[in-house]
Design an enzyme around this catalytic site. Structure first.
Site, PDB file in Angstrom:
ATOM      1  CB  ALA A  55      -0.952  -0.060   1.198  1.00 38.19           C
ATOM      2  CE  LYS A  56       3.346   2.598   5.076  1.00 37.01           C
ATOM      3  NZ  LYS A  56       3.018   3.726   5.781  1.00 37.01           N
ATOM      4  CG  ASP A  57       4.229   0.436  -4.217  1.00 36.21           C
ATOM      5  OD1 ASP A  57       5.013   0.462  -3.635  1.00 36.21           O
ATOM      6  OD2 ASP A  57       3.770  -0.497  -5.115  1.00 36.21           O
ATOM      7  NE  ARG A  58      -3.647   1.898  -2.405  1.00 33.36           N
ATOM      8  CZ  ARG A  58      -4.640   1.837  -3.579  1.00 33.36           C
ATOM      9  NH1 ARG A  58      -4.924   2.959  -3.943  1.00 33.36           N
ATOM     10  NH2 ARG A  58      -5.215   0.629  -3.781  1.00 33.36           N
TER      11      ARG A  58
END
Length: 335
Positions: A43-46
């Site tokens: 989710a940290k790609d976001r």
């Protein structure tokens, strides 16, 4: 022709998948949002592109600069994906409880990794917060995104995660459940869901035993990437309706079940989130729709949660799996 300009353009629009076996006895629909479908596996790609865009606009990050960030691994990967496209170097500071698998992933993306002790206070000079601050001072052209205080983290989830969940559940969502780490996911997603659904959607944070969010007994824990020992400025506690407090043993047992029963190879914080979601869903009616966010892939935990020896050495139970092989077939044979 249909193609992405770069892998960083593939972030978002991750799928919802119904949980079937671990939900035995539960009437409600429990859907997992599988964030490892993001190109960096979490989710940290976001949050990476928004953070770097803002830093470029305000001059905090200039051409040829270096990104320095304390991370449990996933934020580092997201930042590295964007940094590659824009010509930045990356240095990531990780606590020593972060698995070597995850450190290797960061190095594979071209980052340098600095390891610091886990069990120290945030203001200790050897904490990963303090070490990252020191490196920013010592490295020319360095920029620290500071995901713990950067408003572009929650904003990313407000603009993407929340709308995706509401769209894909066609407005039938009744409960959103997610782990709380820096607080960006639950703050941004929760704020969006509050705006579109009001009080008809209940926002539940899941927290490891030992974290500050859900209890006063603050101490170390083994699950990575969730919980805190201080209140991050990026976290908005007003969006949270309730917390579920989950032990490491429960988290890891569920993580292994998700791989073996649902085909979902995810990290320990995902197992933790599912434990919390199943508690929430246990007494809900059949028309309830619970979405639980699974933040990352299990590739970074193969030497820990998915390693029987590591589990037993730490005192965690390991469910035995009976072999179907004849006894003689388990012996090693030379060619």
């Amino acid at each position: 022709m249909r193609y992405a300009q770069s892998v960083a353009d593939l972030v978002g629009n991750t799928p919802l998948v119904r949980l079937n076996r671990v939900t035995d006895g539960i009437a409600a629909t429990v859907l997992a949002k599988i964030e490892y479908f993001n190109p960096g596996g979490s989710a940290k790609d976001r949050i990476a592109a928004n953070i770097i865009d803002a830093a470029e606009r305000d001059g905090s990050l200039r051409p040829g600069g270096t990104i320095v960030e304390p991370t449990s691994g996933n934020t580092g990967v997201g930042l590295a994906l964007v940094a590659q496209q824009r010509g930045y170097r990356c240095v990531f500071v990780v606590p020593d409880k972060v698995a070597e698998d995850k450190r290797a992933v960061l190095r594979a993306y071209g980052a340098e990794v600095v390891v610091t002790p886990t069990n120290v206070e945030p203001d200790d000079p050897n904490s990963y917060y303090s070490v990252s601050d020191r490196l920013v001072r010592d490295i020319p052209g360095a920029f620290k995104p500071n995901q713990y205080a950067n408003p572009n983290g929650p904003r990313s989830h407000y603009e993407t995660t929340g709308p995706e969940i509401w769209r894909d559940t066609e407005g039938a969502l009744t409960h959103f459940v997610t782990g709380v780490g820096t607080g960006g996911t639950i703050s941004g997603t929760g704020r969006y869901l509050r705006e579109v659904a009001g009080s008809s959607v209940r926002i539940v944070g899941v927290d490891p035993v030992g974290s500050i969010y859900s209890g006063d007994d603050i101490h170390g824990y083994d699950v990575e990437g969730v919980g805190e020992d201080f209140w991050p400025p990026a976290f908005d506690p007003t969006v949270v309706d309730a917390y579920e407090r989950v032990s490491d043993a429960e988290s890891f047992a569920m993580t292994r079940r998700l791989a073996r029963e649902e085909g979902l190879l995810v990290g320990g914080s995902s197992g933790m989130a599912v434990v919390g979601a199943l508690r929430v869903a246990r007494d809900l009616p059949a028309d309830a729709v619970v979405v639980v966010l699974l933040p990352d892939h299990g590739r970074g935990y193969l030497s820990k949660i998915f390693d029987d020896q590591w589990m037993t050495a730490r005192g965690y139970d390991v469910e035995p799996v009976a072999s179907v092989l004849p006894a003689h077939s388990t012996q090693e044979h030379s060619a």
